[in-house]
Design an enzyme around this catalytic site. Structure first.
Site, mmCIF file in Angstrom:
data_model
loop_
_atom_site.group_PDB
_atom_site.id
_atom_site.type_symbol
_atom_site.label_atom_id
_atom_site.label_comp_id
_atom_site.label_asym_id
_atom_site.label_seq_id
_atom_site.Cartn_x
_atom_site.Cartn_y
_atom_site.Cartn_z
ATOM 1 N N PHE A 252 0.816 -1.230 0.000
ATOM 2 C CA PHE A 252 0.000 0.000 0.000
ATOM 3 C C PHE A 252 0.838 1.264 0.000
ATOM 4 C CE2 PHE A 252 -2.359 -3.368 2.285
ATOM 5 C CZ PHE A 252 -3.346 -3.583 1.349
ATOM 6 N N GLY A 479 0.808 -9.787 -3.659
ATOM 7 C CA GLY A 479 -0.371 -10.572 -3.324
ATOM 8 C C GLY A 479 -1.504 -10.239 -4.272
ATOM 9 N N THR A 480 -1.210 -9.359 -5.232
ATOM 10 C CA THR A 480 -2.230 -8.843 -6.136
ATOM 11 C C THR A 480 -2.466 -9.731 -7.342
ATOM 12 O OG1 THR A 480 -0.467 -7.616 -7.173
ATOM 13 C CG2 THR A 480 -1.782 -6.453 -5.534
ATOM 14 N N GLY A 521 2.760 -1.122 -12.128
ATOM 15 C CA GLY A 521 3.572 -2.337 -12.152
ATOM 16 C C GLY A 521 3.301 -3.167 -13.395
ATOM 17 N N ASN A 600 -6.466 -9.968 -16.147
ATOM 18 C CA ASN A 600 -7.045 -11.126 -15.460
ATOM 19 C C ASN A 600 -8.256 -10.645 -14.660
ATOM 20 O OD1 ASN A 600 -7.729 -13.254 -13.791
ATOM 21 N ND2 ASN A 600 -5.607 -13.769 -13.266
ATOM 22 N N GLN A 607 -8.590 -6.764 -6.854
ATOM 23 C CA GLN A 607 -7.863 -5.535 -6.511
ATOM 24 C C GLN A 607 -8.791 -4.346 -6.334
ATOM 25 O OE1 GLN A 607 -4.255 -5.680 -9.265
ATOM 26 N NE2 GLN A 607 -3.621 -4.347 -7.616
ATOM 27 N N LYS A 669 -4.082 -0.110 -18.226
ATOM 28 C CA LYS A 669 -3.985 1.141 -17.468
ATOM 29 C C LYS A 669 -3.626 0.926 -15.990
ATOM 30 C CE LYS A 669 -7.194 3.983 -20.152
ATOM 31 N NZ LYS A 669 -8.502 4.664 -20.151
ATOM 32 N N GLY A 672 -4.298 -0.902 -9.553
ATOM 33 C CA GLY A 672 -3.817 -0.935 -8.174
ATOM 34 C C GLY A 672 -4.525 0.023 -7.231
ATOM 35 N N GLU A 673 -4.824 1.239 -7.680
ATOM 36 C CA GLU A 673 -5.278 2.255 -6.733
ATOM 37 C C GLU A 673 -6.653 2.837 -7.038
ATOM 38 O OE1 GLU A 673 -1.241 4.360 -5.380
ATOM 39 O OE2 GLU A 673 -1.249 3.601 -7.415
HETATM 40 MO MO1 MOS Z 1 1.628 2.886 -4.017
HETATM 41 S S1 MOS Z 1 0.738 4.047 -2.690
HETATM 42 O O1 MOS Z 1 1.632 3.364 -5.495
HETATM 43 O O2 MOS Z 1 2.513 1.752 -3.427
#
Ligand code: MOS
Length: 712
Positions: A252, A479-480, A521, A600, A607, A669, A672-673
């Site tokens: 995070f 873990g994602t 990533g 996926n 996520q 794109k 993650g967030e």
């Molecule tokens: Mo993050 S808050 O891009 O690890």
């Protein structure tokens, strides 16, 4: 939980099946079996001979100097090997830093200065973890305390312009004239507290010297960048440093940096000549790893009677530490989401005696969207316009500030499809109209964006004589599902089945690669793997010999045309509020996402749902509280710092609208967030709809609901 609606892979239960990669189809995590059977190892699990353990002692004062550290009081305790403090620690290179520049937060045990409570002042090393902890607790440390300032406010006299490396100030059009000409103006401020990343796995590092090289196993989000910082800190050639990371239990943002566990483990192994493991306690995770700074965000929005925006003026203030620069980029959405002839933003940083803040879960965007999307909801209320309709009326044709075209923009699809599934059309927009028994019921929505793109990375692929391929990239799986995603991408790039792909990640020796961060990533790594596969295809091959190619995307990234590149989402929430207690419960959450092509659907959905739970937690629970007298955290644990638990998490629906990112291989794109961003505003807007009372300060605590509006 709603049933997943995406297309199921025919070999979803056999990741090593005979099909080609299957990018775009649902597939469970490759390492899932290892995780549920306990076979997967995290940093603190790696067996090692002759291992010693370090326990950290942290400062109890918020500012001052160390008086004395009485090592003699503990050195004869059972198992104790010794103590490292500022008097005997290796000297570190003050030029070492992170993304934002040199970082004084890294310079542990270099002098007697205490810059914040929780700063490590000593490491006690012993034969066992328990012996190290016992001696650390017994170590007498005295301080000369000095007056400290941990009291954040927007009008703090120390406030100064934030670093403008990104999300710098903008001033388009004439904000004051447009506001003066507006039919309705919302002029409010929104506040968010200190928050903590709170990954399930506490940070742990084990370091040792082997063959003249410094070796480490560490929980982090990017072994290559961490190795680089470590090499600079200890003045070593990068070739002499190797950092590995097996499984990581969440980050995070807090594992994006070279953590105190690693720096102290390296000091200890260097001094005691044997492997040393340093694992943070939960309390130390709170006190020593990335903190989301508190924000105070004045915002003014003006509109015509028909809802068309004339101006947005957003000037957030956040806390930093004098030890390191950091940007809480709260105004990125303000520059992206809505067309307005005038937009002005400016970020102000207030240096305080606190742990240096750093990126956490949708940094900037998460608190920024709470302010912007609350204010837009207030505007809809005052205009008497449907909040959904208000957003649709302000859809920009080009970047509202940059004037650049959008690479692709599917916010409207998210809003419309989300509204349809949520049943938004039936909503009575007047507040405080729905009751079920004694509960007040309300619904709300928020629109969001999150910047997309890639960072330079390299990957190598070896074609083995047996027809298999070894794909090596310095990626990390928090873990994602990164292992799973990259395996399918590599298989598809090579046009072979996943059973012929061996993926190597989590090792700084695999070469430069972007970290698992910034929602970039998978985008960055998939690009490098694709380039390596293309290079391999062009290479003449002798089937009897292995051949290795390496590709680096640095130049390709430079060739990308300038575009507004973002993912988008629309989040809808339904809440109940108990007028007797002020308790808010989220009953339903629905997120529709435009995140480019989905690699996926199974793990991508996981996520964004996880992100929405983080947003729910931000809305209702998470708050780092300081004692104003000592400046110390009073809730540096999960008893006092509440994170949404199962009972707090409602029926969450999340799905994806068709989307693409032109110019980026696989059209990715990043997921993650974006799930985190927007959820807090959607919930706050639903609380207003239920109660008629605006919650402009997070978290929406019971006392705030009751104090601001007697609900009986
Ligand atoms: Mo993050 S808050 O891009 O690890």
């Amino acid at each position: 939980m709603n049933v997943f609606t995406g297309r199921e892979s025919p070999d979803a239960t056999t990741p090593d099946g005979r099909h080609t990669g299957g990018t775009g189809t649902a597939r469970p995590r490759i390492e899932g079996r290892a995780k549920v059977t306990g076979g997967a190892r995290y940093a603190a699990d790696i067996p090692m001979r002759d291992l010693a353990f370090g326990a950290i002692v942290v400062s109890t004062v918020s500012r001052g100097r160390i008086g004395d550290i009485d090592v003699s009081a503990v050195q004869d305790m059972p198992g104790v090997l010794g103590v490292i403090d500022h008097r005997n620690a290796p000297r570190l290179n003050p030029g070492a830093g992170h993304f934002f520049g040199p970082d004084g937060g890294l310079l542990l045990l270099q002098d007697d200065v205490i810059p914040f409570a929780g700063r490590p002042v000593a490491l006690v090393v012993a034969e066992t973890l328990e012996q190290a902890q016992a001696a650390a607790e017994a170590l007498p440390v005295t301080y000369d305390a000095q007056p400290h300032d941990t009291d954040f406010s927007a009008d703090h006299p120390a406030g100064r312009p934030a670093l403008a490396l990104f999300d710098g100030p903008v001033n388009v059009g004439d904000v004051d004239a447009e506001l003066a000409a507006s039919t309705v103006v919302v002029d409010e401020r929104y506040r968010t507290p200190e928050e903590h990343c709170s990954a399930m796995e506490p940070h742990s590092a084990t370091a040792w010297w082997e063959g003249g090289r410094l070796q480490a196993v560490d929980s982090n989000q990017g072994p290559f960048s961490v190795a680089g910082v470590l090499a600079t800190l200890f003045s070593l050639d990068l070739e002499r440093v190797r950092v590995r990371t097996e499984h990581v239990g969440g980050g995070f943002g807090s594992k994006g940096m070279c953590g105190p566990q690693l720096i102290l483990a390296v000091m200890a192994t260097t001094r005691f000549g044997r492997p040393v493991r340093v694992t943070l306690t939960r309390r130390q995770v709170f006190l020593t790893t990335a903190l989301r700074p508190p924000t105070d965000q004045p915002i003014r929005i003006g509109a015509e009677a028909d809802g068309r925006l004339r101006a947005i003026h957003h000037e957030p203030v956040f806390a930093i530490s004098p030890l390191a620069e950091y940007i809480e980029g709260c105004t990125e959405l303000t520059k992206t989401l809505y067309a307005a002839p005038a937009i002005r933003t400016r970020l102000t940083a207030v240096p305080l005696d606190i742990l240096p803040p750093y990126s956490m879960r949708g940094p900037g965007a998460a608190p920024g969207s709470f302010a912007l999307e609350s204010a837009v909801d207030e505007l809809a209320e005052r205009l008497g316009v449907d909040p959904l309709e208000l957003r649709l009326r302000n859809e920009p044709a080009v970047g509202p500030v940059s004037g650049l075209p959008f690479s692709s923009r599917n916010l409207v699809a998210c809003l419309r499809e989300g509204a349809r599934r949520f049943g938004w059309a039936a909503r009575d927009h007047r507040p405080r109209m729905r009751r079920e028994g004694h509960l007040l019921v309300g619904t709300g929505l928020a629109a969001t964006s999150f910047s997309a793109g890639a960072f330079p990375s390299s990957a190598s692929i070896t074609a083995e004589p047996d027809g298999t391929f070894t794909v090596a990239i310095g990626a990390t799986d928090l873990g994602t599902g990164a292992r799973t995603a990259l395996t399918t991408i590599a298989a598809d790039a090579l046009a072979v089945g996943t059973e012929r792909v061996r993926l190597l990640i989590s090792d700084s020796d695999l070469g430069p690669a972007w970290s698992a961060g910034g929602s970039r990533g998978t985008t960055s790594w998939a690009w490098a793997i694709s380039e390596a596969a293309a290079k391999l295809r062009d290479r003449p091959r002798d089937p009897a010999r292995s051949v290795t190619v390496t590709a680096d995307t640095t130049r390709l990234l430079g060739d990308l045309p300038s575009r507004e590149r973002h993912s988008y989402s629309a989040v809808f929430a339904e809440v109940t509020v108990d007028p007797a207690t002020g308790e808010v419960r989220v009953r339903r959450l629905l997120g529709m996402f435009a995140v480019g092509r989905v690699v996926n659907p199974l793990t991508a959905r996981s996520q964004v749902v996880g992100g929405m739970i983080g947003g729910l937690s931000m809305a209702l629970h998470e708050e780092g509280v300081r004692d104003p007298v000592s400046g110390r955290h009073v809730n540096a644990d999960f008893a006092g710092y509440h994170i949404a638990a199962h009972a707090d998490v409602p029926d969450i629906e999340a799905d994806f609208v068709p989307d693409d990112e032109p110019g980026i291989p696989w059209g990715i794109k990043g997921v993650g967030e974006i799930g985190n961003v927007g959820t807090a505003a959607a919930i706050a807007n639903a609380v207003w709809h239920a109660t008629g009372s605006r919650q402009r300060t997070l978290p929406i605590r019971l006392d705030r609901v009751l104090e601001e509006h007697p609900l009986t």
